[in-house]
Scaffold this motif. Sequence first.
Motif, mmCIF file in Angstrom:
data_model
loop_
_atom_site.group_PDB
_atom_site.id
_atom_site.type_symbol
_atom_site.label_atom_id
_atom_site.label_comp_id
_atom_site.label_asym_id
_atom_site.label_seq_id
_atom_site.Cartn_x
_atom_site.Cartn_y
_atom_site.Cartn_z
ATOM 1 N N MET A 166 0.817 -1.061 0.004
ATOM 2 C CA MET A 166 0.043 0.085 0.137
ATOM 3 C C MET A 166 0.813 1.214 0.012
ATOM 4 O O MET A 166 2.106 1.130 0.766
ATOM 5 N N HIS A 167 0.400 2.175 -0.727
ATOM 6 C CA HIS A 167 1.454 3.320 -0.817
ATOM 7 C C HIS A 167 0.803 4.493 0.142
ATOM 8 O O HIS A 167 -0.221 5.093 -0.152
ATOM 9 N N THR A 168 1.375 4.808 1.205
ATOM 10 C CA THR A 168 1.008 5.763 1.962
ATOM 11 C C THR A 168 1.977 7.005 1.661
ATOM 12 O O THR A 168 3.112 6.639 1.449
ATOM 13 N N HIS A 169 1.227 8.171 1.769
ATOM 14 C CA HIS A 169 2.217 9.229 1.739
ATOM 15 C C HIS A 169 3.015 9.258 0.345
ATOM 16 O O HIS A 169 3.885 9.766 0.123
ATOM 17 N N ARG A 170 2.089 8.854 -0.893
ATOM 18 C CA ARG A 170 2.726 8.913 -2.395
ATOM 19 C C ARG A 170 1.439 9.735 -2.762
ATOM 20 O O ARG A 170 1.269 9.728 -4.106
ATOM 21 N N ILE A 171 0.849 10.738 -2.199
ATOM 22 C CA ILE A 171 -0.268 11.468 -2.807
ATOM 23 C C ILE A 171 0.313 13.126 -3.061
ATOM 24 O O ILE A 171 0.943 13.423 -2.300
ATOM 25 N N VAL A 172 0.218 13.513 -4.050
ATOM 26 C CA VAL A 172 0.503 14.851 -4.573
ATOM 27 C C VAL A 172 -0.699 15.617 -4.906
ATOM 28 O O VAL A 172 -1.492 15.013 -5.734
ATOM 29 N N SER A 173 -0.821 16.688 -4.190
ATOM 30 C CA SER A 173 -2.111 17.391 -4.330
ATOM 31 C C SER A 173 -1.724 18.568 -5.224
ATOM 32 O O SER A 173 -0.678 19.348 -5.022
ATOM 33 N N ILE A 174 -2.473 18.759 -6.371
ATOM 34 C CA ILE A 174 -2.020 19.841 -7.582
ATOM 35 C C ILE A 174 -3.257 20.883 -7.418
ATOM 36 O O ILE A 174 -4.311 20.674 -7.552
ATOM 37 N N ILE A 175 -2.776 21.830 -7.038
ATOM 38 C CA ILE A 175 -3.819 23.183 -7.092
ATOM 39 C C ILE A 175 -3.300 24.146 -8.006
ATOM 40 O O ILE A 175 -2.479 24.862 -8.137
ATOM 41 N N ASP A 176 -4.309 24.574 -8.865
ATOM 42 C CA ASP A 176 -4.219 25.434 -9.952
ATOM 43 C C ASP A 176 -5.549 26.023 -10.653
ATOM 44 O O ASP A 176 -6.628 24.850 -10.532
ATOM 45 N N ASP A 177 -5.795 27.217 -10.701
ATOM 46 C CA ASP A 177 -7.141 27.506 -11.088
ATOM 47 C C ASP A 177 -7.473 27.224 -12.621
ATOM 48 O O ASP A 177 -8.304 27.349 -13.190
ATOM 49 N N ASP A 178 -6.185 26.752 -13.502
ATOM 50 C CA ASP A 178 -6.179 26.505 -14.766
ATOM 51 C C ASP A 178 -6.583 24.991 -15.142
ATOM 52 O O ASP A 178 -5.571 24.166 -14.651
ATOM 53 N N GLU A 179 -7.542 24.567 -15.416
ATOM 54 C CA GLU A 179 -7.771 23.404 -15.579
ATOM 55 C C GLU A 179 -6.800 22.418 -16.423
ATOM 56 O O GLU A 179 -6.315 21.130 -16.241
ATOM 57 N N SER A 180 -6.560 23.020 -17.499
ATOM 58 C CA SER A 180 -5.506 22.509 -18.585
ATOM 59 C C SER A 180 -4.279 22.228 -18.005
ATOM 60 O O SER A 180 -3.539 21.162 -18.031
ATOM 61 N N VAL A 181 -3.897 23.194 -17.089
ATOM 62 C CA VAL A 181 -2.572 22.970 -16.441
ATOM 63 C C VAL A 181 -2.627 22.109 -15.395
ATOM 64 O O VAL A 181 -1.846 21.166 -15.242
ATOM 65 N N ARG A 182 -3.775 21.865 -14.541
ATOM 66 C CA ARG A 182 -4.043 20.786 -13.525
ATOM 67 C C ARG A 182 -3.978 19.331 -14.110
ATOM 68 O O ARG A 182 -3.338 18.303 -13.683
ATOM 69 N N ILE A 183 -4.768 19.285 -15.475
ATOM 70 C CA ILE A 183 -4.823 17.814 -15.976
ATOM 71 C C ILE A 183 -3.461 17.578 -16.663
ATOM 72 O O ILE A 183 -2.835 16.223 -16.435
ATOM 73 N N ALA A 184 -2.641 18.302 -17.195
ATOM 74 C CA ALA A 184 -1.277 18.312 -17.701
ATOM 75 C C ALA A 184 -0.295 17.708 -16.664
ATOM 76 O O ALA A 184 0.397 16.828 -16.716
ATOM 77 N N THR A 185 -0.450 18.377 -15.409
ATOM 78 C CA THR A 185 0.422 18.178 -14.472
ATOM 79 C C THR A 185 0.194 16.985 -13.762
ATOM 80 O O THR A 185 0.885 16.169 -13.574
ATOM 81 N N SER A 186 -1.126 16.579 -13.717
ATOM 82 C CA SER A 186 -1.552 15.477 -13.131
ATOM 83 C C SER A 186 -1.078 14.282 -13.924
ATOM 84 O O SER A 186 -0.627 13.203 -13.440
ATOM 85 N N ARG A 187 -1.192 14.280 -15.350
ATOM 86 C CA ARG A 187 -0.797 13.124 -16.091
ATOM 87 C C ARG A 187 0.747 13.005 -15.802
ATOM 88 O O ARG A 187 1.342 11.889 -15.684
ATOM 89 N N LEU A 188 1.626 14.138 -15.959
ATOM 90 C CA LEU A 188 2.958 14.095 -15.606
ATOM 91 C C LEU A 188 3.329 12.989 -14.447
ATOM 92 O O LEU A 188 3.973 12.276 -14.394
ATOM 93 N N VAL A 189 2.702 13.629 -13.190
ATOM 94 C CA VAL A 189 2.970 13.139 -11.567
ATOM 95 C C VAL A 189 2.560 11.671 -11.748
ATOM 96 O O VAL A 189 3.193 11.015 -11.155
ATOM 97 N N ARG A 190 1.382 11.335 -12.092
ATOM 98 C CA ARG A 190 1.079 9.892 -12.240
ATOM 99 C C ARG A 190 1.763 9.147 -13.156
ATOM 100 O O ARG A 190 2.277 7.997 -12.700
ATOM 101 N N SER A 191 2.630 9.612 -14.222
ATOM 102 C CA SER A 191 3.419 8.715 -14.947
ATOM 103 C C SER A 191 4.779 8.669 -13.989
ATOM 104 O O SER A 191 5.412 7.768 -14.469
ATOM 105 N N LEU A 192 4.807 9.434 -13.170
ATOM 106 C CA LEU A 192 6.253 9.391 -12.086
ATOM 107 C C LEU A 192 5.766 8.399 -11.057
ATOM 108 O O LEU A 192 6.675 8.046 -10.185
ATOM 109 N N GLY A 193 4.641 7.752 -11.014
ATOM 110 C CA GLY A 193 4.279 6.868 -10.025
ATOM 111 C C GLY A 193 3.738 7.196 -8.811
ATOM 112 O O GLY A 193 3.445 6.608 -7.724
#
Length: 127
Positions: free
Chosen positions: A1-28
């Motif tokens: 189980m991955h504890t403390h592997r959560i990154v919270s992405i906070i940005d008012d620009d939805e396209s930035v949120r989505i692009a950043t989340s894809r990147l961060v997910r790809s890093l595990g």
Amino acid sequence: MHTHRIVSIIDDDESVRIATSRLVRSLGWDVRLYASAEDFLDSGEISDVACIISDVQMPGITGLEMQRRLLDGGIMLPIIFISAFASETVRRQALGGGAVCVLSKPVDGGAVSRCLETLPAEGGEPH
């Protein structure tokens, strides 16, 4: 189980949120998205976050103000700030408050990856 592997992405620009989340997910990492600092602060989901990636300039509470509120509440979380306007003052204030990195938009995936690699490894061992 991955504890403390959560990154919270906070940005008012939805396209930035989505692009950043894809990147961060790809890093595990697991990701939670928030459209504002208020949403994050009110989420009740701060205690299990390993890192925050936040825009600096947002309507309402800015990234730096959110950082100050977390620190005032005794919450020391690594923050990677992303800003289209990363002035020396903003950079100094962010790093002075304990930010891990201050990156300029558009964000370079390699830079985000390097910032995340500097975080202390937690919860990786089996229980």
